[in-house]
Design a protein around this motif. Structure first.
Motif, PDB file in Angstrom:
ATOM      1  N   ARG A  81     -19.940  22.552  23.736  1.00  0.00           N
ATOM      2  CA  ARG A  81     -18.474  22.707  23.653  1.00  0.00           C
ATOM      3  C   ARG A  81     -18.076  24.107  23.186  1.00  0.00           C
ATOM      4  O   ARG A  81     -16.924  24.506  23.310  1.00  0.00           O
ATOM      5  CB  ARG A  81     -17.878  21.676  22.695  1.00  0.00           C
ATOM      6  N   ASN A  82     -19.037  24.837  22.586  1.00  0.00           N
ATOM      7  CA  ASN A  82     -18.734  26.131  21.961  1.00  0.00           C
ATOM      8  C   ASN A  82     -19.501  27.249  22.665  1.00  0.00           C
ATOM      9  O   ASN A  82     -20.280  27.965  22.055  1.00  0.00           O
ATOM     10  CB  ASN A  82     -19.069  26.078  20.474  1.00  0.00           C
ATOM     11  N   LYS A 138     -22.305  32.566  16.357  1.00  0.00           N
ATOM     12  CA  LYS A 138     -21.378  33.410  17.133  1.00  0.00           C
ATOM     13  C   LYS A 138     -22.115  34.573  17.799  1.00  0.00           C
ATOM     14  O   LYS A 138     -22.892  35.286  17.153  1.00  0.00           O
ATOM     15  CB  LYS A 138     -20.278  33.934  16.209  1.00  0.00           C
ATOM     16  N   TYR A 139     -21.850  34.708  19.104  1.00  0.00           N
ATOM     17  CA  TYR A 139     -22.408  35.755  19.961  1.00  0.00           C
ATOM     18  C   TYR A 139     -23.870  35.526  20.354  1.00  0.00           C
ATOM     19  O   TYR A 139     -24.454  36.375  21.020  1.00  0.00           O
ATOM     20  CB  TYR A 139     -22.259  37.152  19.328  1.00  0.00           C
ATOM     21  N   TYR A 140     -24.437  34.397  19.962  1.00  0.00           N
ATOM     22  CA  TYR A 140     -25.806  34.051  20.371  1.00  0.00           C
ATOM     23  C   TYR A 140     -25.741  32.712  21.095  1.00  0.00           C
ATOM     24  O   TYR A 140     -25.358  31.700  20.503  1.00  0.00           O
ATOM     25  CB  TYR A 140     -26.742  33.978  19.158  1.00  0.00           C
ATOM     26  N   ASN A 141     -26.107  32.707  22.380  1.00  0.00           N
ATOM     27  CA  ASN A 141     -25.870  31.552  23.235  1.00  0.00           C
ATOM     28  C   ASN A 141     -27.182  30.968  23.746  1.00  0.00           C
ATOM     29  O   ASN A 141     -27.897  31.608  24.518  1.00  0.00           O
ATOM     30  CB  ASN A 141     -24.974  31.939  24.411  1.00  0.00           C
ATOM     31  N   LYS A 142     -27.486  29.761  23.319  1.00  0.00           N
ATOM     32  CA  LYS A 142     -28.740  29.086  23.694  1.00  0.00           C
ATOM     33  C   LYS A 142     -28.718  28.618  25.145  1.00  0.00           C
ATOM     34  O   LYS A 142     -29.727  28.669  25.839  1.00  0.00           O
ATOM     35  CB  LYS A 142     -28.976  27.881  22.781  1.00  0.00           C
ATOM     36  N   VAL A 143     -27.565  28.088  25.553  1.00  0.00           N
ATOM     37  CA  VAL A 143     -27.435  27.497  26.886  1.00  0.00           C
ATOM     38  C   VAL A 143     -26.092  27.902  27.471  1.00  0.00           C
ATOM     39  O   VAL A 143     -25.246  28.489  26.789  1.00  0.00           O
ATOM     40  CB  VAL A 143     -27.526  25.950  26.828  1.00  0.00           C
ATOM     41  N   LYS A 144     -25.874  27.568  28.753  1.00  0.00           N
ATOM     42  CA  LYS A 144     -24.591  27.838  29.400  1.00  0.00           C
ATOM     43  C   LYS A 144     -23.605  26.731  29.013  1.00  0.00           C
ATOM     44  O   LYS A 144     -23.679  25.615  29.516  1.00  0.00           O
ATOM     45  CB  LYS A 144     -24.756  27.897  30.917  1.00  0.00           C
ATOM     46  N   GLY A 145     -22.711  27.051  28.117  1.00  0.00           N
ATOM     47  CA  GLY A 145     -21.745  26.064  27.665  1.00  0.00           C
ATOM     48  C   GLY A 145     -20.352  26.331  28.201  1.00  0.00           C
ATOM     49  O   GLY A 145     -20.159  27.118  29.129  1.00  0.00           O
ATOM     50  N   ILE A 146     -19.383  25.666  27.620  1.00  0.00           N
ATOM     51  CA  ILE A 146     -17.978  25.867  27.983  1.00  0.00           C
ATOM     52  C   ILE A 146     -17.165  26.029  26.699  1.00  0.00           C
ATOM     53  O   ILE A 146     -17.664  25.800  25.594  1.00  0.00           O
ATOM     54  CB  ILE A 146     -17.415  24.697  28.827  1.00  0.00           C
ATOM     55  N   ASN A 147     -15.915  26.414  26.847  1.00  0.00           N
ATOM     56  CA  ASN A 147     -15.010  26.497  25.708  1.00  0.00           C
ATOM     57  C   ASN A 147     -14.158  25.240  25.696  1.00  0.00           C
ATOM     58  O   ASN A 147     -13.218  25.105  26.474  1.00  0.00           O
ATOM     59  CB  ASN A 147     -14.139  27.750  25.824  1.00  0.00           C
ATOM     60  N   SER A 148     -14.509  24.293  24.834  1.00  0.00           N
ATOM     61  CA  SER A 148     -13.754  23.034  24.764  1.00  0.00           C
ATOM     62  C   SER A 148     -13.745  22.561  23.321  1.00  0.00           C
ATOM     63  O   SER A 148     -14.515  21.684  22.929  1.00  0.00           O
ATOM     64  CB  SER A 148     -14.380  21.973  25.676  1.00  0.00           C
ATOM     65  N   ARG A 149     -12.857  23.160  22.528  1.00  0.00           N
ATOM     66  CA  ARG A 149     -12.839  22.876  21.098  1.00  0.00           C
ATOM     67  C   ARG A 149     -11.488  22.299  20.695  1.00  0.00           C
ATOM     68  O   ARG A 149     -10.444  22.831  21.062  1.00  0.00           O
ATOM     69  CB  ARG A 149     -13.129  24.167  20.319  1.00  0.00           C
ATOM     70  N   LEU A 150     -11.509  21.215  19.968  1.00  0.00           N
ATOM     71  CA  LEU A 150     -10.277  20.628  19.431  1.00  0.00           C
ATOM     72  C   LEU A 150      -9.737  21.560  18.355  1.00  0.00           C
ATOM     73  O   LEU A 150     -10.414  21.842  17.370  1.00  0.00           O
ATOM     74  CB  LEU A 150     -10.574  19.241  18.854  1.00  0.00           C
TER      75      LEU A 150
END
Length: 367
Positions: A212-213, A219-231
């Motif tokens: 979701r993040n 922050k600024y370190y991305n393990k996988v291809k995610g999306i921006n979907s934060r409540l």
């Protein structure tokens, strides 16, 4: 007398000062994304759902998509969905590249027919999405038994059934991961789009949290291809206020539904909601059916009662799914429901006089 299909006036009147205070506190905090108000609501909603965790996301569709992604559902896979549902249940499957496989409903409950699921399972099937439609819980024990037998995941779509239960266990706590929506019109509604994923598997929930993040734990370190979907913090704070009222507001819905059930019973040509054994109904929607749906709808409008149709065209006949090649008649039960269903006003704050007027208007049509 003018009666809208839905009104928030009563329920928001109960908590207006608290909602305003919640917004002010978030503004004063100076922190608007992924803060303490989100964490607080996630703890509270997990407790309500009887799950170990809840993860707030941007909306109900994202909740379904994130759940499927976390379970590894991908292109080439098949996911069993109801033929009678809001299209979001199908869109989530398509969004991860999988194929929705429709199964017809039980014509009495309108939920997916458990006895028809097994025939739809193939070697490509990876998951089942039972939708607790209109607020009535699906037969979850049988569905979970089928999933165990065939090694399938279950993702409950609990968007319409907050606080519903099956055999005493709350919806949104059965599946491997579960999705819900807090769209404003839901029984537990935000003041904008919002959703959540619930579950008990720590590893799966952590995958959802990262996805979701932006696919990031740090922050600024991305393990996988995610999306921006934060409540966001404001919606989370507002939902925490509303959580304090959900049980009483749900009871109000049930009282109105009980009156409809009693006063509209035994009308020739009118089919009322059915609650199957073991299930409970929280009446997100009070849906009736009649062959002369359009006539009833116009009669109600002429009498100042505004009804609604959930849903006028089933997913398999939508232009969005032309590529699947379905035609009219392929899922006749879903089509019959779409052609005959009508939702009448039911919401907390509907007065006795207004309820009586709806009842009188319905009865007068069939006279």
């Amino acid at each position: 007398m003018k009666i809208p299909y839905l009104s928030f006036e009563y329920q928001h009147g109960l908590m207006k000062a608290q909602l305003k205070t919640a917004c002010e506190l978030v503004i004063e905090s100076g922190w608007f994304i992924m803060g303490e108000y989100l964490k607080k609501f996630e703890r509270e909603y997990a407790k309500l759902s009887n799950t170990s965790e809840a993860i707030g996301v941007a909306n109900g569709l994202d909740a379904l998509i994130l759940a499927l992604k976390a379970l590894g559902i991908k292109e080439g896979d098949e996911v069993i969905v109801p033929s009678n549902t809001y299209i979001a249940s199908w869109l989530a499957v398509s969004a991860v590249g999988a194929k929705p496989i429709p199964v017809e409903p039980n014509i009495l409950t309108y939920n997916i027919d458990v006895e028809k699921i097994e025939a739809a399972i193939t070697y490509k099937t990876k998951a089942i999405i039972p939708v607790h439609l209109y607020g009535l819980s699906c037969e979850m024990e049988a569905i979970m038994e089928l999933s165990a037998k065939h090694n399938l995941y279950v993702v409950e779509d609990n968007a319409q059934a907050h606080l519903a239960t099956f055999n005493g266990k709350i919806t949104g706590s059965y599946g491997h991961l579960n999705a819900t929506s807090f769209y404003p019109g839901k029984n537990l509604g935000a003041l904008g789009d919002a959703g959540a994923v619930t579950g008990n598997d720590k590893d799966l929930m952590e995958k959802v949290r990262v996805l979701r993040n932006y696919g990031s734990e740090k922050k600024y370190y991305n393990k996988v291809k995610g999306i921006n979907s934060r409540l966001d913090e404001i919606q989370a704070a507002l939902l925490s206020v509303k959580l304090n009222y959900i049980e009483n507001l749900t009871n109000s819905r049930k009282i109105i539904a009980d009156k409809y059930n009693q006063e509209l019973a035994n009308i020739d040509g009118l089919i009322l909601p059915t609650v199957n054994q073991g299930a409970t109904h929280v009446y997100h929607i009070y849906l009736v059916r009649t062959k002369n749906r359009d006539g009833l709808m116009q009669h109600l409008i002429d009498n100042g009662v505004i009804p609604f149709i959930h849903y006028p065209l089933p997913p398999h006949l939508q232009g969005a799914y032309n590529d699947l090649g379905y035609t009219k008649g392929d899922f006749p039960l879903a089509e019959e429901i779409a052609d005959t269903c009508l939702s009448i006003p039911l919401y907390p704050g509907l007065t006795n006089d207004e309820t009586d007027h709806v009842i009188h208007s319905v009865r007068s049509f069939f006279k």
